[in-house]
Design a protein around this motif. Structure first.
Motif, PDB file in Angstrom:
ATOM      1  N   HIS A 226       0.824  -1.221   0.000  1.00 55.96           N
ATOM      2  CA  HIS A 226       0.000   0.000   0.000  1.00 55.96           C
ATOM      3  C   HIS A 226       0.854   1.266   0.000  1.00 55.96           C
ATOM      4  O   HIS A 226       0.391   2.325  -0.435  1.00 55.96           O
ATOM      5  CB  HIS A 226      -0.939   0.010   1.206  1.00 55.96           C
ATOM      6  CG  HIS A 226      -0.220   0.135   2.524  1.00 55.96           C
ATOM      7  ND1 HIS A 226       0.296  -0.944   3.202  1.00 55.96           N
ATOM      8  CD2 HIS A 226       0.076   1.224   3.279  1.00 55.96           C
ATOM      9  CE1 HIS A 226       0.869  -0.534   4.315  1.00 55.96           C
ATOM     10  NE2 HIS A 226       0.763   0.780   4.390  1.00 55.96           N
ATOM     11  N   ILE A 231      -2.850  -2.739  -3.447  1.00 51.53           N
ATOM     12  CA  ILE A 231      -3.497  -3.549  -2.412  1.00 51.53           C
ATOM     13  C   ILE A 231      -3.515  -4.999  -2.878  1.00 51.53           C
ATOM     14  O   ILE A 231      -3.454  -5.280  -4.078  1.00 51.53           O
ATOM     15  CB  ILE A 231      -4.946  -3.102  -2.123  1.00 51.53           C
ATOM     16  CG1 ILE A 231      -5.823  -3.271  -3.373  1.00 51.53           C
ATOM     17  CG2 ILE A 231      -4.987  -1.673  -1.605  1.00 51.53           C
ATOM     18  CD1 ILE A 231      -7.317  -3.113  -3.107  1.00 51.53           C
ATOM     19  N   ARG A 233      -5.710  -7.592  -3.728  1.00 52.87           N
ATOM     20  CA  ARG A 233      -7.111  -7.428  -4.138  1.00 52.87           C
ATOM     21  C   ARG A 233      -8.031  -8.536  -3.631  1.00 52.87           C
ATOM     22  O   ARG A 233      -9.221  -8.284  -3.386  1.00 52.87           O
ATOM     23  CB  ARG A 233      -7.158  -7.356  -5.674  1.00 52.87           C
ATOM     24  CG  ARG A 233      -8.534  -7.101  -6.242  1.00 52.87           C
ATOM     25  CD  ARG A 233      -9.044  -5.725  -5.836  1.00 52.87           C
ATOM     26  NE  ARG A 233     -10.328  -5.460  -6.486  1.00 52.87           N
ATOM     27  CZ  ARG A 233     -11.503  -5.842  -6.025  1.00 52.87           C
ATOM     28  NH1 ARG A 233     -11.564  -6.503  -4.878  1.00 52.87           N
ATOM     29  NH2 ARG A 233     -12.620  -5.570  -6.673  1.00 52.87           N
ATOM     30  N   ALA A 259      -5.052   3.417  -1.743  1.00 53.57           N
ATOM     31  CA  ALA A 259      -4.544   2.103  -1.340  1.00 53.57           C
ATOM     32  C   ALA A 259      -4.264   2.066   0.159  1.00 53.57           C
ATOM     33  O   ALA A 259      -4.575   1.079   0.836  1.00 53.57           O
ATOM     34  CB  ALA A 259      -3.280   1.768  -2.120  1.00 53.57           C
ATOM     35  N   ALA A 263      -6.153  -0.378   2.736  1.00 58.52           N
ATOM     36  CA  ALA A 263      -5.340  -1.308   3.526  1.00 58.52           C
ATOM     37  C   ALA A 263      -5.559  -1.093   5.025  1.00 58.52           C
ATOM     38  O   ALA A 263      -5.692  -2.055   5.788  1.00 58.52           O
ATOM     39  CB  ALA A 263      -3.865  -1.147   3.178  1.00 58.52           C
ATOM     40  N   TYR A 269     -11.903  -4.137  -1.443  1.00 56.11           N
ATOM     41  CA  TYR A 269     -12.272  -2.903  -2.150  1.00 56.11           C
ATOM     42  C   TYR A 269     -13.790  -2.737  -2.174  1.00 56.11           C
ATOM     43  O   TYR A 269     -14.305  -1.635  -1.971  1.00 56.11           O
ATOM     44  CB  TYR A 269     -11.712  -2.923  -3.568  1.00 56.11           C
ATOM     45  CG  TYR A 269     -11.747  -1.585  -4.278  1.00 56.11           C
ATOM     46  CD1 TYR A 269     -11.655  -0.394  -3.561  1.00 56.11           C
ATOM     47  CD2 TYR A 269     -11.859  -1.514  -5.663  1.00 56.11           C
ATOM     48  CE1 TYR A 269     -11.682   0.836  -4.213  1.00 56.11           C
ATOM     49  CE2 TYR A 269     -11.867  -0.290  -6.321  1.00 56.11           C
ATOM     50  CZ  TYR A 269     -11.790   0.875  -5.591  1.00 56.11           C
ATOM     51  OH  TYR A 269     -11.805   2.096  -6.227  1.00 56.11           O
TER      52      TYR A 269
END
Length: 284
Positions: A226, A231, A233, A259, A263, A269
């Motif tokens: 990050h 990230i 995912r 990011a 994180a 997300y």
């Protein structure tokens, strides 16, 4: 004057004296709160107001410290996310791509560059990324190397057509249900954005395996990705949200601010966007 007459005269005088000094007000209680309070200054500074708030035990309706908190400027960056301009725009680095939000078949980024980093394959169809993401990946690889961590890029940008070939191959080999757990259908792959990269290491024979997450390289990526705008995912235990199994190797570029925020939240997300009250669809 006799003694009796003197006593009678004295009693009369005392009675007259007492009656002449009495008024109706002598039997009323003086109010205790008749002293008018001086108004407080309206321009108290924040520190003084907070101290007074603690001493006077003011109520929340009066809201002294709440009003002042609103006036305090924060140094934290404000991250704005718009559904149309960010999440649905294929060119946005914040674009959301999953089983519910697919990319157009003809979409291809116009700023792809070839990675000048250690890669597993020489195929230029697998070693391209968008320029901004490639620069961030370069910084991450160099920083890792400074700490004795050597990373390899295995797969970056994939076209719609390449993803079609891969997915069909996995379906033929493992069946549709199994393939859907670890591979994206055409249009639903983040690799088509040019913002995703699969990374690996020599310690796992350059393969894409969950064991990568337990290696020094994988642990370093989890802790530091990050800082460079990436990230992980598809985190462990989030398959019902992301639609995919745990992939410690699959990194997605979002930019450093977003990011880091994702994180720090510990969310996927999708979960992060829902927490921000963005009305997205998720796989139920």
């Amino acid at each position: 004057m006799t003694y009796k007459q003197f006593r009678l005269f004295t009693c009369v005088l005392m009675s007259l004296f007492i009656l002449s000094g009495c008024t109706d007000n002598d039997y009323e209680t003086e109010p205790e709160d008749t002293v008018e309070e001086m108004p407080q200054e309206e321009t108290q500074d924040n520190d003084e107001a907070e101290i007074n708030d603690g001493i006077n035990n003011e109520t929340e309706e009066e809201g002294t410290h709440f009003e002042e908190d609103e006036d305090v400027e924060s140094d934290e960056p404000v991250i704005t996310i718009n559904m149309e301009e960010d999440l649905l725009d294929p060119d946005s680095i914040k674009v959301l791509v999953n089983k519910q939000y697919a990319l157009p078949e003809d979409y291809s980024p116009d700023d792809l560059v070839t990675l000048d980093l250690p890669t597993v394959f020489d195929d230029p169809n697998l070693t391209n990324m968008r320029e901004r993401a490639a620069q961030a990946l370069r910084e991450m690889f160099h920083s890792a190397k400074d700490e004795g961590i050597v990373l390899y890029a295995r797969s970056g940008y994939r076209s719609y057509q390449t993803q079609t070939q891969l997915f069909d191959r996995y379906v033929d080999r493992d069946g549709l249900e199994a393939a859907n757990r670890y591979s994206a259908r055409p249009g639903e792959s983040e690799h088509q954005t040019g913002l995703a990269i699969d990374v690996t290491s020599e310690s796992v024979n350059y393969q894409l395996t969950e064991r990568f997450g337990e290696t020094p390289e994988g642990l370093w990526v989890e802790e530091h990705a990050h800082e460079f705008g990436y990230i992980i995912r598809y985190p462990e235990g989030k398959e019902e949200i992301t639609g995919y199994q745990y992939e410690p190797w699959h990194l997605r570029y979002l930019g450093k601010e977003l990011a880091a925020d994702v994180a720090e939240s510990g969310l996927t997300y999708e979960e992060y966007l829902l927490e921000r009250r963005i009305d997205i669809e998720i796989d139920e």
